[in-house]
Design a protein around this motif. Structure first.
Motif, PDB file in Angstrom:
ATOM      1  N   ARG A 274       0.897  -1.166  -0.129  1.00  0.00           N
ATOM      2  CA  ARG A 274      -0.148   0.039  -0.117  1.00  0.00           C
ATOM      3  C   ARG A 274       0.829   1.222   0.005  1.00  0.00           C
ATOM      4  N   ASP A 275       0.622   2.113   0.941  1.00  0.00           N
ATOM      5  CA  ASP A 275       1.274   3.358   0.886  1.00  0.00           C
ATOM      6  C   ASP A 275       2.078   3.582   2.109  1.00  0.00           C
ATOM      7  N   SER A 276       2.584   2.594   2.867  1.00  0.00           N
ATOM      8  CA  SER A 276       3.314   2.699   4.106  1.00  0.00           C
ATOM      9  C   SER A 276       4.502   1.539   4.189  1.00  0.00           C
ATOM     10  N   LEU A 277       5.595   1.929   5.083  1.00  0.00           N
ATOM     11  CA  LEU A 277       6.616   1.153   5.348  1.00  0.00           C
ATOM     12  C   LEU A 277       6.755   1.171   6.668  1.00  0.00           C
ATOM     13  N   LEU A 278       6.697   0.086   7.189  1.00  0.00           N
ATOM     14  CA  LEU A 278       7.003  -0.215   8.693  1.00  0.00           C
ATOM     15  C   LEU A 278       8.356  -0.147   9.130  1.00  0.00           C
ATOM     16  N   LEU A 279       8.725   0.933   9.638  1.00  0.00           N
ATOM     17  CA  LEU A 279      10.353   1.169  10.028  1.00  0.00           C
ATOM     18  C   LEU A 279      10.583   0.134  11.317  1.00  0.00           C
ATOM     19  N   GLU A 280       9.743  -0.137  12.193  1.00  0.00           N
ATOM     20  CA  GLU A 280       9.956  -1.161  13.353  1.00  0.00           C
ATOM     21  C   GLU A 280      10.220  -2.545  12.600  1.00  0.00           C
ATOM     22  N   ASP A 281       9.645  -3.044  11.820  1.00  0.00           N
ATOM     23  CA  ASP A 281       9.988  -4.160  11.059  1.00  0.00           C
ATOM     24  C   ASP A 281      11.349  -4.236  10.500  1.00  0.00           C
ATOM     25  N   VAL A 282      11.563  -3.189   9.761  1.00  0.00           N
ATOM     26  CA  VAL A 282      12.901  -3.040   9.069  1.00  0.00           C
ATOM     27  C   VAL A 282      14.348  -3.125  10.105  1.00  0.00           C
ATOM     28  N   LEU A 283      13.891  -2.382  11.135  1.00  0.00           N
ATOM     29  CA  LEU A 283      15.057  -2.196  12.112  1.00  0.00           C
ATOM     30  C   LEU A 283      15.005  -3.713  13.073  1.00  0.00           C
ATOM     31  N   ARG A 284      14.018  -4.303  13.252  1.00  0.00           N
ATOM     32  CA  ARG A 284      14.028  -5.557  13.717  1.00  0.00           C
ATOM     33  C   ARG A 284      14.803  -6.479  12.907  1.00  0.00           C
ATOM     34  N   GLU A 285      14.521  -6.309  11.772  1.00  0.00           N
ATOM     35  CA  GLU A 285      15.121  -7.524  10.704  1.00  0.00           C
ATOM     36  C   GLU A 285      16.715  -7.103  10.884  1.00  0.00           C
ATOM     37  N   GLN A 286      16.934  -6.136  10.778  1.00  0.00           N
ATOM     38  CA  GLN A 286      18.448  -5.600  10.783  1.00  0.00           C
ATOM     39  C   GLN A 286      19.220  -5.951  12.001  1.00  0.00           C
ATOM     40  N   VAL A 287      18.640  -5.707  13.324  1.00  0.00           N
ATOM     41  CA  VAL A 287      19.161  -6.324  14.335  1.00  0.00           C
ATOM     42  C   VAL A 287      19.387  -7.796  14.537  1.00  0.00           C
ATOM     43  N   LEU A 288      18.302  -8.529  14.199  1.00  0.00           N
ATOM     44  CA  LEU A 288      18.233  -9.911  14.243  1.00  0.00           C
ATOM     45  C   LEU A 288      19.351 -10.243  13.290  1.00  0.00           C
ATOM     46  N   LEU A 289      19.618  -9.849  12.016  1.00  0.00           N
ATOM     47  CA  LEU A 289      20.623 -10.054  10.883  1.00  0.00           C
ATOM     48  C   LEU A 289      22.048  -9.629  11.513  1.00  0.00           C
ATOM     49  N   SER A 290      21.967  -9.035  12.638  1.00  0.00           N
ATOM     50  CA  SER A 290      23.463  -8.647  13.149  1.00  0.00           C
ATOM     51  C   SER A 290      23.698  -9.144  14.368  1.00  0.00           C
ATOM     52  N   LEU A 291      22.983  -9.967  15.020  1.00  0.00           N
ATOM     53  CA  LEU A 291      23.336 -10.640  16.273  1.00  0.00           C
ATOM     54  C   LEU A 291      24.050 -11.918  15.893  1.00  0.00           C
ATOM     55  N   PRO A 292      24.889 -12.423  16.708  1.00  0.00           N
ATOM     56  CA  PRO A 292      25.681 -13.735  16.545  1.00  0.00           C
ATOM     57  C   PRO A 292      24.687 -14.879  16.605  1.00  0.00           C
ATOM     58  N   VAL A 293      24.974 -16.029  15.730  1.00  0.00           N
ATOM     59  CA  VAL A 293      24.231 -16.965  15.483  1.00  0.00           C
ATOM     60  C   VAL A 293      24.126 -17.797  17.021  1.00  0.00           C
ATOM     61  N   ARG A 294      24.948 -17.870  17.655  1.00  0.00           N
ATOM     62  CA  ARG A 294      25.067 -18.485  19.242  1.00  0.00           C
ATOM     63  C   ARG A 294      25.987 -17.583  20.084  1.00  0.00           C
ATOM     64  N   THR A 295      25.333 -17.439  21.043  1.00  0.00           N
ATOM     65  CA  THR A 295      25.833 -16.537  22.144  1.00  0.00           C
ATOM     66  C   THR A 295      25.898 -17.350  23.496  1.00  0.00           C
ATOM     67  N   LEU A 296      27.162 -17.420  24.124  1.00  0.00           N
ATOM     68  CA  LEU A 296      27.612 -18.087  25.409  1.00  0.00           C
ATOM     69  C   LEU A 296      27.794 -16.794  26.407  1.00  0.00           C
ATOM     70  N   CYS A 297      27.174 -17.300  27.566  1.00  0.00           N
ATOM     71  CA  CYS A 297      27.578 -16.133  28.621  1.00  0.00           C
ATOM     72  C   CYS A 297      28.765 -16.030  29.096  1.00  0.00           C
ATOM     73  N   LYS A 298      29.628 -17.184  29.025  1.00  0.00           N
ATOM     74  CA  LYS A 298      31.041 -17.509  29.027  1.00  0.00           C
ATOM     75  C   LYS A 298      31.572 -18.786  28.333  1.00  0.00           C
ATOM     76  N   PRO A 299      32.790 -18.759  28.033  1.00  0.00           N
ATOM     77  CA  PRO A 299      33.276 -19.684  27.117  1.00  0.00           C
ATOM     78  C   PRO A 299      33.456 -20.952  27.778  1.00  0.00           C
ATOM     79  N   ASP A 300      33.165 -21.359  29.050  1.00  0.00           N
ATOM     80  CA  ASP A 300      32.898 -22.540  29.910  1.00  0.00           C
ATOM     81  C   ASP A 300      31.600 -22.749  30.510  1.00  0.00           C
ATOM     82  N   CYS A 301      30.584 -22.104  29.808  1.00  0.00           N
ATOM     83  CA  CYS A 301      29.395 -22.135  30.247  1.00  0.00           C
ATOM     84  C   CYS A 301      28.966 -23.760  30.573  1.00  0.00           C
ATOM     85  N   LYS A 302      28.483 -24.082  31.550  1.00  0.00           N
ATOM     86  CA  LYS A 302      28.267 -25.562  32.014  1.00  0.00           C
ATOM     87  C   LYS A 302      26.642 -26.023  31.229  1.00  0.00           C
TER      88      LYS A 302
END
Length: 174
Positions: free
Chosen positions: A106-134
């Motif tokens: 239509r006639d609008s672009l949801l910037l919130e969706d665009v920003l959410r997508e860009q943040v999610l694409l920038s996040l690491p695939v796997r995050t650990l709280c510390k390297p030796d997390c049990k």
């Protein structure tokens, strides 16, 4: 080889292929404003969106699901077209820059969706709280980083018994 200099007249803007096969043709053409027909007026309502974001984003640890703050900063440069703008184009593979093209309705672009997508694409695939997390205990769900549980002392799942001697076999074969 001599080069032919050619001054084209406004009546004929045509090259003969046979002339081009023999030698290159240099030409000098001057046209008055409005002389070139650009075809039917066709405007694609593209929107170019350049942006950047930065901040701390909270994601769960891949092993223990405790929250982990991830600092992120990124820039993006995207093109958005109306849905259906490319529907008449023949099917083909897209180029790398075309992967940055999105579509809006239509006639609008949801910037919130665009920003959410860009943040999610920038996040690491796997995050650990510390390297030796049990991680979490698979039996009781206790976070093994904060407290030991007694589940390891209990009987193991019989479905894993076939693999129980694998570690010692690998070590002895080295």
């Amino acid at each position: 080889m001599t080069r032919t200099a050619l001054r084209l007249t406004l009546k004929s803007m045509e090259f003969k292929v046979s002339e081009l096969e023999r030698e290159p043709i240099e030409f000098d053409l001057a046209l008055p404003p409005g002389r070139v027909d650009r075809g039917p007026k066709h405007v694609v309502a593209d929107i170019r969106l350049r942006g950047k974001f930065s901040g701390k984003f909270e994601v769960p640890c891949a092993r223990c699901v405790e929250p982990v703050d991830i600092p992120l900063a990124a820039e993006f440069d995207l093109i958005f077209r109306p849905v259906g703008a490319d529907s008449d184009a023949p099917e083909r593979s897209i180029t790398a820059p075309e992967t940055e093209i999105g579509y809006y309705q239509r006639d609008s672009l949801l910037l919130e969706d665009v920003l959410r997508e860009q943040v999610l694409l920038s996040l690491p695939v796997r995050t650990l709280c510390k390297p030796d997390c049990k991680g979490l205990c698979p039996r009781c769900g206790q976070n093994r980083n904060s407290q030991d549980c007694s589940c390891d002392e209990g009987p193991s799942d019989p479905r894993w018994e076939a693999l129980s001697g694998l570690r010692s076999q690998i070590k002895s074969s080295k």
